[in-house]
Structures are given as structure tokens and as C-alpha cells.
Design an enzyme around this catalytic site. Structure first.
Site, short mmCIF file in Angstrom:
data_model
loop_
_atom_site.label_atom_id
_atom_site.label_comp_id
_atom_site.label_asym_id
_atom_site.label_seq_id
_atom_site.Cartn_x
_atom_site.Cartn_y
_atom_site.Cartn_z
N ASP A 203 0.84 -1.20 0.00
CA ASP A 203 0.00 0.00 0.00
C ASP A 203 0.87 1.25 0.00
OD1 ASP A 203 -2.84 1.21 0.68
OD2 ASP A 203 -1.38 2.25 1.94
N TYR B 152 3.11 9.75 -0.15
CA TYR B 152 4.22 9.16 0.62
C TYR B 152 5.58 9.40 -0.03
CZ TYR B 152 0.26 6.50 2.60
OH TYR B 152 -0.93 6.13 3.16
N LYS C 239 -2.77 6.12 -4.34
CA LYS C 239 -3.91 6.99 -4.02
C LYS C 239 -3.70 8.36 -4.64
CE LYS C 239 -3.83 4.74 0.53
NZ LYS C 239 -2.43 4.63 0.96
N HIS D 164 -7.73 9.50 -1.90
CA HIS D 164 -7.04 9.41 -0.60
C HIS D 164 -7.93 9.88 0.55
CE1 HIS D 164 -2.69 9.35 1.09
NE2 HIS D 164 -3.53 9.10 2.05
N1 LIG Z 1 -5.42 6.12 3.65
C1 LIG Z 1 -4.86 6.83 4.59
O1 LIG Z 1 -5.20 8.00 4.83
C2 LIG Z 1 -3.79 6.19 5.42
C3 LIG Z 1 -3.43 6.79 6.63
C4 LIG Z 1 -2.46 6.17 7.41
C5 LIG Z 1 -1.86 4.99 6.96
N2 LIG Z 1 -2.21 4.44 5.78
C6 LIG Z 1 -1.56 3.20 5.26
O2 LIG Z 1 -1.67 2.19 6.26
C7 LIG Z 1 -0.37 1.74 6.63
C8 LIG Z 1 -0.35 1.31 8.09
O3 LIG Z 1 -0.61 2.38 8.96
P1 LIG Z 1 0.53 3.08 9.86
O4 LIG Z 1 1.83 2.95 9.15
O5 LIG Z 1 0.06 4.45 10.18
O6 LIG Z 1 0.53 2.29 11.22
P2 LIG Z 1 0.62 0.79 11.76
O7 LIG Z 1 0.84 -0.20 10.68
O8 LIG Z 1 -0.53 0.63 12.68
O9 LIG Z 1 1.89 0.86 12.71
C9 LIG Z 1 3.18 1.04 12.24
C10 LIG Z 1 4.09 1.12 13.46
O10 LIG Z 1 4.05 -0.12 14.19
C11 LIG Z 1 5.36 -0.66 14.30
N3 LIG Z 1 5.21 -2.13 14.21
C12 LIG Z 1 4.99 -2.87 13.10
N4 LIG Z 1 4.88 -4.18 13.41
C13 LIG Z 1 5.03 -4.26 14.76
C14 LIG Z 1 5.03 -5.35 15.66
N5 LIG Z 1 4.84 -6.60 15.25
N6 LIG Z 1 5.24 -5.10 16.98
C15 LIG Z 1 5.44 -3.83 17.42
N7 LIG Z 1 5.45 -2.74 16.59
C16 LIG Z 1 5.25 -2.96 15.27
C17 LIG Z 1 6.15 -0.07 13.13
O11 LIG Z 1 7.52 0.02 13.44
P3 LIG Z 1 8.67 -0.74 12.56
O12 LIG Z 1 8.58 -0.29 11.15
O13 LIG Z 1 9.93 -0.26 13.24
O14 LIG Z 1 8.44 -2.21 12.74
C18 LIG Z 1 5.53 1.33 13.06
O15 LIG Z 1 6.11 2.17 14.05
C19 LIG Z 1 0.53 2.93 6.30
O16 LIG Z 1 1.90 2.58 6.26
C20 LIG Z 1 -0.06 3.36 4.99
O17 LIG Z 1 0.36 2.50 3.94
C21 LIG Z 1 -3.19 5.02 5.02
#
Ligand SMILES: NC(=O)c1ccc[n+]([C@@H]2O[C@H](COP(=O)([O-])OP(=O)(O)OC[C@H]3O[C@@H](n4cnc5c(N)ncnc54)[C@H](OP(=O)(O)O)[C@@H]3O)[C@@H](O)[C@H]2O)c1
Length: 324
Positions: A52, A57, A86, A119
Site C-alpha cells: 500500500d 508518501y 492513491k 485518498h
Molecule cells: N489512507 C490513509 O489515509 C492512510 C493513513 C495512514 C496509513 N495508511 C496506510 O496504512 C499503513 C499502516 O498504517 P501506519 O503505518 O500508520 O501504522 P501501523 O501499521 O498501525 O503501525 C506502524 C508502526 O508499528 C510498528 N510495528 C509494526 N509491526 C510491529 C510489531 N509486530 N510489533 C510492534 N510494533 C510494530 C512499526 O515500526 P517498525 O517499522 O519499526 O516495525 C511502526 O512504528 C501505512 O503505512 C499506509 O500504507 C493510510
């Protein structure tokens, strides 16, 4: 591995399938782009097939390079990968929707993406600045009708530049505007929103189900407080005692339980990690099952709490969308 991934896919309302677990790629600004490229290659080696990203980004060149390298070394074919991008609100004018996608495709060295999403539901003043602001620091919106933006999305699908089209950060009303559009050719296949046990989106999920629209969850692990648009000082999801007790019972980690929770609700889950160990950990969610009682306890954690700030309306606590 591929047959396994296909097995854990869901059919979308346009007939295409989407792997239920996807790798998020939105990283804090201090993360080097070279790290992104390495992480994507590693993720593909581990078995991730759903990636994704977004124009916002600014990492599509690195992702594209990583995917091309994994195609060149024979690990995958282009068709094995499910790639989402997006369109940001500054490109919502119908004539810009396809231009934006073509720019992404060029960076990715791809001829099509699998999923192209609006988005967020707000049109912003067109231009290269992602957050156009007036002299008072207020965001400048545009008056583009979302339905005309959606028609441009439909055209991208017809032209073969994307296999599927969907939305992100839409509430029920905003989805209804698209669904009720006269002459609608394609329904959104999904709505990608913030979703985790503290914000389980049960009403939106019900609405989406009733229209055969999949919910794709982001911030499933509680996101990353180092990111600019993540609200600081919120309780950390992965430290939640109930989540931890369920994880202990199954000899799993809290992250695996948070992801498994989504899969068992029929929700596609994104998880961002660039660490090999955590990418592997997150990938092992198909090997255990939560009981109905576990699911009920996790449902009970809901408190309608967002980790991501709503940049456009100023509300931070009750909205169902974020923008990183
Ligand atoms: N459509 C939108 O508006 C929107 C908004 C936000 C996000 N997104 C998409 O959704 C994706 C996911 O959301 P997010 O990146 O905000 O947050 P997330 O996936 O909930 O959390 C990412 C965080 O969790 C840590 N992490 C990952 N696996 C872990 C585990 N097994 N144990 C402990 N910590 C862990 C990662 O660190 P490390 O990398 O150091 O492991 C990072 O700091 C984004 O990357 C993006 O592609 C979309």
C-alpha cells in the site's frame, strides 16, 4: 507461497481479489528512502504480495525499483503483486486524476496498478503543494464535485491503468454520494480507513458490508507516534492489557492479535513495518484463530479514538479518517 496468499484473499465487488494482509509503506520523514527499498524487497521475500502506498508518501520510485528487482530475480511476476496507490486532493480536478496516476506509474515502472483510491473526501486547491494554505494558515479547498472526480477514476479503470478503484477516509454519507451518483459505472471496491480495537468502525463496517464494499484497515497496530500527523500522548494500543492477555493465551504477540482481529471480521489489514523480524511476525497471522469470546473482548475495547489527526476539519477525536 503464492497459493497460500491467494487462499487468504477476498473477492472485491468488481471480481478482482485482494490479499487480506498488506504491507503499509508510510514511514516517518526521518526514514531514509533506501530503507524503504530494502524493506519492500525483504517483504516480498517473506511472502507479502499486497503493498500500500500513495502519491503523498513520495516513495513510489523506491517501491517500483524494489518490485522490479524482485521481478527480475524471478521471485515474483507483476501479476503476483497487488499494488495500491492513491490520488491526493490537490489532483481531484477530473483532468488531473489520470495525470496523477500516470506519474505514479512512471515512477513505479508499471503499466497498471491494482487499486487506485481517492485518498480522502476533500478536494484541495490544485498545485504541487500537498497542503495549500491561505495567509491565515487555513487549508484552501477546491469546489470540485467528488462525483466528477469519481467519473475520472472510472475512466482510469476503463483505460486499464488500474484494475480496481476505491476510496479512503470516507464516512457513510460520503460513500452514499458516490453510490447514488446517476450513471454510476463502478462502485468503490473498498474504503480504506483508520481501524483498530480502539476505533473499530463497526457502523461503517456494517454499512460497507451492506453495499459489498470492503473495509481496508490502516493504523491497525496503533500507527507510529513519530509520524507528523499522528496525535501524541494517546494510550498505546499494543500495550493494552486485554490485547496482551489474549496474545499471551494464544502464545502470540499483541500485534498478531490486532491483525487477526481484523481478518476475522472480514477486514483487509495493512501493517507497516520495515524491520525484517516484525514483518515476519506480522505475516504469521494465518496460523491461529481467535475465539468468539476473544473477538467480543476486543470489540469491547472500542472507544472511538483516532491516532491520526484530521487535517482538514480540525476535529481530532471522533472522525473516521487520517492522512499520513
Ligand atoms: N489512507 C490513509 O489515509 C492512510 C493513513 C495512514 C496509513 N495508511 C496506510 O496504512 C499503513 C499502516 O498504517 P501506519 O503505518 O500508520 O501504522 P501501523 O501499521 O498501525 O503501525 C506502524 C508502526 O508499528 C510498528 N510495528 C509494526 N509491526 C510491529 C510489531 N509486530 N510489533 C510492534 N510494533 C510494530 C512499526 O515500526 P517498525 O517499522 O519499526 O516495525 C511502526 O512504528 C501505512 O503505512 C499506509 O500504507 C493510510
Amino acid at each position: 507461497m503464492m497459493s497460500q496468499m491467494r487462499h487468504f484473499s477476498l473477492k472485491m465487488n468488481d471480481g478482482h481479489t485482494i490479499p487480506m494482509l498488506g504491507l503499509g509503506t508510510s514511514a516517518p520523514s526521518q526514514v531514509l528512502k533506501s530503507e524503504t527499498e530494502m524493506a519492500i524487497k525483504r517483504a516480498i521475500d517473506i511472502g507479502y504480495r499486497h503493498i500500500d502506498s500513495a502519491h503523498l508518501y513520495q516513495n513510489e520510485e523506491e517501491i517500483g525499483r524494489a518490485i522490479q528487482m524482485k521481478i527480475a530475480d524471478g521471485t515474483v511476476k507483476r501479476d503476483d503483486i497487488f499494488y495500491t496507490t492513491k490520488v491526493w486532493g490537490t489532483f481531484f480536478r477530473p483532468e488531473l486524476v489520470q495525470t496523477n496516476l500516470e506519474r505514479s506509474l512512471k515512477k513505479l515502472q508499471m503499466s497498471y496498478v491494482d487499486l487506485y483510491l481517492l485518498h480522502h473526501p476533500e478536494a484541495l486547491q490544485a498545485g504541487e503543494d500537498f497542503f495549500p494554505k491561505d495567509t491565515h494558515g487555513n487549508i484552501i479547498f477546491d469546489t470540485v464535485d467528488l462525483c466528477t472526480t469519481w467519473e475520472a477514476m472510472e475512466k482510469c479503470k476503463n483505460e486499464g491503468l488500474t484494475r480496481s478503484i476505491g476510496v479512503s477516509n470516507f464516512n457513510c454519507k460520503q460513500l452514499e454520494r458516490i453510490l447514488n451518483k446517476p450513471g454510476l459505472k463502478y462502485k468503490p471496491v473498498c474504503n480504506q480507513v483508520e481501524c483498530h480495537p480502539y476505533l473499530n468502525q463497526s457502523k461503517l463496517l456494517e454499512f460497507c458490508r451492506s453495499h459489498d464494499i470492503l473495509l481496508v484497515a490502516y493504523a491497525t497496530l496503533g500507527s507510529d507516534a513519530r509520524k507528523k500527523w499522528v496525535i501524541k500522548n494517546k494510550p498505546r494500543l499494543l500495550q493494552d492489557p486485554v490485547l496482551n492477555a489474549i496474545a499471551e493465551k494464544h502464545r502470540r504477540t499483541p500485534a498478531q492479535v490486532a491483525l487477526r482481529y481484523q481478518l476475522q471480521r472480514g477486514v483487509v489489514a495493512l501493517a507497516k513495518s520495515f524491520s525484517e523480524q516484525r514483518m515476519k511476525e506480522n505475516f504469521q497471522v494465518f496460523e491461529f484463530e481467535l475465539t468468539p469470546e476473544d473477538m467480543e473482548s476486543l470489540d469491547g475495547l472500542n472507544r472511538n479514538m483516532c491516532y491520526l489527526q484530521d487535517l482538514f476539519s480540525g476535529h481530532t477525536d471522533d472522525a473516521s479518517y487520517g492522512n499520513d
